[in-house]
Design an enzyme around this catalytic site. Structure first.
Site, PDB file in Angstrom:
ATOM      1  N   ILE A 129       0.860  -1.187   0.000  1.00  0.00           N
ATOM      2  CA  ILE A 129       0.000   0.000   0.000  1.00  0.00           C
ATOM      3  C   ILE A 129       0.896   1.236   0.000  1.00  0.00           C
ATOM      4  O   ILE A 129       1.731   1.400   0.895  1.00  0.00           O
ATOM      5  CB  ILE A 129      -0.931   0.013   1.238  1.00  0.00           C
ATOM      6  CG1 ILE A 129      -1.836  -1.232   1.235  1.00  0.00           C
ATOM      7  CG2 ILE A 129      -1.754   1.298   1.288  1.00  0.00           C
ATOM      8  CD1 ILE A 129      -2.759  -1.339   2.444  1.00  0.00           C
ATOM      9  N   ASP A 130       0.744   2.057  -1.028  1.00  0.00           N
ATOM     10  CA  ASP A 130       1.496   3.309  -1.122  1.00  0.00           C
ATOM     11  C   ASP A 130       0.550   4.439  -0.746  1.00  0.00           C
ATOM     12  O   ASP A 130      -0.512   4.589  -1.358  1.00  0.00           O
ATOM     13  CB  ASP A 130       2.000   3.520  -2.553  1.00  0.00           C
ATOM     14  CG  ASP A 130       2.994   2.441  -2.986  1.00  0.00           C
ATOM     15  OD1 ASP A 130       3.679   1.884  -2.107  1.00  0.00           O
ATOM     16  OD2 ASP A 130       3.072   2.152  -4.196  1.00  0.00           O
ATOM     17  N   ALA A 131       0.910   5.238   0.255  1.00  0.00           N
ATOM     18  CA  ALA A 131      -0.014   6.271   0.735  1.00  0.00           C
ATOM     19  C   ALA A 131       0.664   7.632   0.811  1.00  0.00           C
ATOM     20  O   ALA A 131       1.880   7.742   0.980  1.00  0.00           O
ATOM     21  CB  ALA A 131      -0.536   5.880   2.106  1.00  0.00           C
ATOM     22  N   TYR A 141      -2.329   5.382  -3.355  1.00  0.00           N
ATOM     23  CA  TYR A 141      -1.967   5.584  -4.759  1.00  0.00           C
ATOM     24  C   TYR A 141      -1.541   4.243  -5.358  1.00  0.00           C
ATOM     25  O   TYR A 141      -0.969   3.411  -4.656  1.00  0.00           O
ATOM     26  CB  TYR A 141      -0.793   6.568  -4.882  1.00  0.00           C
ATOM     27  CG  TYR A 141      -1.213   8.017  -4.840  1.00  0.00           C
ATOM     28  CD1 TYR A 141      -1.628   8.594  -3.647  1.00  0.00           C
ATOM     29  CD2 TYR A 141      -1.197   8.797  -5.994  1.00  0.00           C
ATOM     30  CE1 TYR A 141      -2.030   9.931  -3.603  1.00  0.00           C
ATOM     31  CE2 TYR A 141      -1.588  10.124  -5.964  1.00  0.00           C
ATOM     32  CZ  TYR A 141      -2.008  10.688  -4.774  1.00  0.00           C
ATOM     33  OH  TYR A 141      -2.401  12.000  -4.740  1.00  0.00           O
TER      34      TYR A 141
END
Lengths: 253, 206
Positions: A129-131, A141
């Site tokens: 998870i890219d945040a 994102y």
């Protein structure tokens, strides 16, 4: 006692090892294969290798190259980048990856996580998870940070866990490559929301940053720039954590 | 010594094959009993669910020949992770399913305590509870790599090592020519390779 893992992350683009800043301006810093050999010799806890262009450019990960990394790797190897078909996951595991890292595909078809977990077991499904922090709070994102998703990392992490993710690799886009410390608030929020292990990623600049991420309940800490660009090593990181009372693995000398 | 890796569609056989090649063994990977039966050392690797694992072994008609082969001491068997769990009488993952019944006991979901998380994923210490040649050259409490949420409730007589998590669970079992490790020796660096070497030194008559 289960040990806190210290994991070098290797970003991979066209056979090269690259370094990014806030998910942009990736520059080539060396070759991937020698880097993997060095980390294996140094007996690191685990390695994460991600092809950063696979999802952005829509090409398939190079399985033969993965086989080459895996042949030199007797510690767990997580590989990701642009996976979108179940047979690619099969191929990647057959090429020697121990865990696969899924990101963009999860937003397009969340059932992909369920199918992968059912077929291969949750323990080899890592959801990345890219945040990024915005005025409305944290937002996820996809596609190496290039596409915004209408999801909060906390709710998304919970959904991914329910669908069978065995681990969450949580990266702060804002902090990535800056070596100014992790986004601890993000780590704490996600770690409190899920019961699967969370790997903190994005921003580690020194050993104390790792300690702070462990305090925020991360089960593992990932670092790239500090290992590739400074004198700091995973072994010394673990010595530091150990002195602070964190249980770490003492690898072979 | 000939290593036969049982390929029954449950995850990555690459790492296991790679580790034995590194040790200089001759290795075949197959789902065909005609090929596997010539091996002195059989490996049952595997990730995924207990029910799927047994289903695949049954569909490939491997269960009976494997069991007969072991009873007649024609080979040693090493079960790794799910492969260790399948040695048991039954498992509850994916619906209660009969196992290979090579070592008595059931496989059950682990119960977390306090702030523990599942899967039990990462490096944890393996503490010897009995002496065994399989552990030669490795110190008790050495860390090995684990990735699982279920554990084998084996009887003490067959347990040679335990690991502290969710209380404590069985991390190595053995009965005669059958061995199981809940951790992944092929991914446990030098100590793991040593354990695999020790396994190769076993003879089927043990």
């Amino acid at each position: 006692m289960l040990k806190t893992r210290v994991i070098p992350t290797l970003l991979w683009k066209d056979y090269g090892l690259v370094k990014g800043k806030a998910f942009d301006s990736w520059r080539r810093i060396g070759s991937l294969l020698p880097a993997i050999r060095v980390y294996n010799t140094r007996d690191v806890d685990e390695l994460i290798v991600v092809d950063i262009t696979a999802s952005r450019e829509g090409h398939e990960i190079d399985f033969e190259t993965v086989e080459e990394f895996a042949a030199d790797c007797f510690v767990p190897l997580t590989v990701g980048g642009g996976l979108r078909h179940i047979d690619q996951v099969t191929k990647l595991l057959r090429s020697g990856a121990d865990k696969v890292c899924l990101n963009s595909v999860c937003y397009e078809s969340p059932q992909f996580v369920e199918e992968s977990a059912k077929r291969f077991g949750s323990q080899c499904v890592v959801v990345s998870i890219d945040a990024k922090k915005t005025e409305q709070g944290y937002v996820c994102y996809s596609h190496s940070g290039s596409q915004i998703q209408n999801q909060s990392p906390v709710l998304w992490a919970k959904e991914m866990q329910e669908r069978g993710a065995g681990e969450i690799l949580l990266t702060s886009i804002d902090r990535d490559g800056l070596m100014e410390g992790f986004d601890l608030e993000l780590i704490q929020e996600v770690c409190d929301a899920v019961s699967v292990p969370v790997i903190a990623s994005g921003g580690a600049g020194n050993y104390d940053d790792f300690y702070k991420a462990v305090q925020a309940k991360a089960s593992a800490v990932a670092g790239a720039s500090l290992f590739h660009f400074t004198e700091q090593t995973p072994r010394q990181a673990k010595e530091y954590l150990s002195k602070k009372g964190v249980a770490v693995r003492q690898g072979a000398q | 010594m000939k290593v036969g890796i049982i390929d029954y569609g449950m995850g990555n056989v690459f790492s296991v094959k790679n580790a034995f090649l590194h040790l200089g063994a001759s290795v075949v990977v197959s789902s065909d009993w005609q090929v596997l039966q010539n091996s002195s050392h059989l490996i049952l690797p595997g990730v995924g669910s207990f029910a799927d694992g047994m289903k695949n072994l049954n569909e490939l008609d491997l269960v009976q020949p494997l069991k007969e082969h072991l009873v007649h001491k024609k080979a040693c068997l090493l079960g790794i992770c799910l492969g260790m769990q399948l040695l048991a009488d039954e498992g509850e993952e994916g619906g209660c399913t009969a196992g290979l019944s090579l070592i008595p006991g059931p496989v059950k979901k682990m119960q977390t305590q306090h702030s523990e998380r599942l899967p039990h994923l990462g490096w944890n210490q393996v503490e010897w509870s009995q002496e065994n040649a399989l552990l030669n050259g490795i110190d008790s409490k050495t860390d090995f790599y684990f990735a699982h949420s279920y554990h084998f409730e084996a009887q003490d007589a067959f347990v040679i090592a335990r690991t502290p998590y969710c209380g404590e669970f069985v991390s190595i079992v053995t009965k005669e020519n059958v061995v199981g490790t809940q951790f992944h020796p092929e991914k446990s660096s030098k100590a793991g390779l040593r354990l695999l070497q020790n396994f190769l030194e076993r003879t089927p008559s043990c």
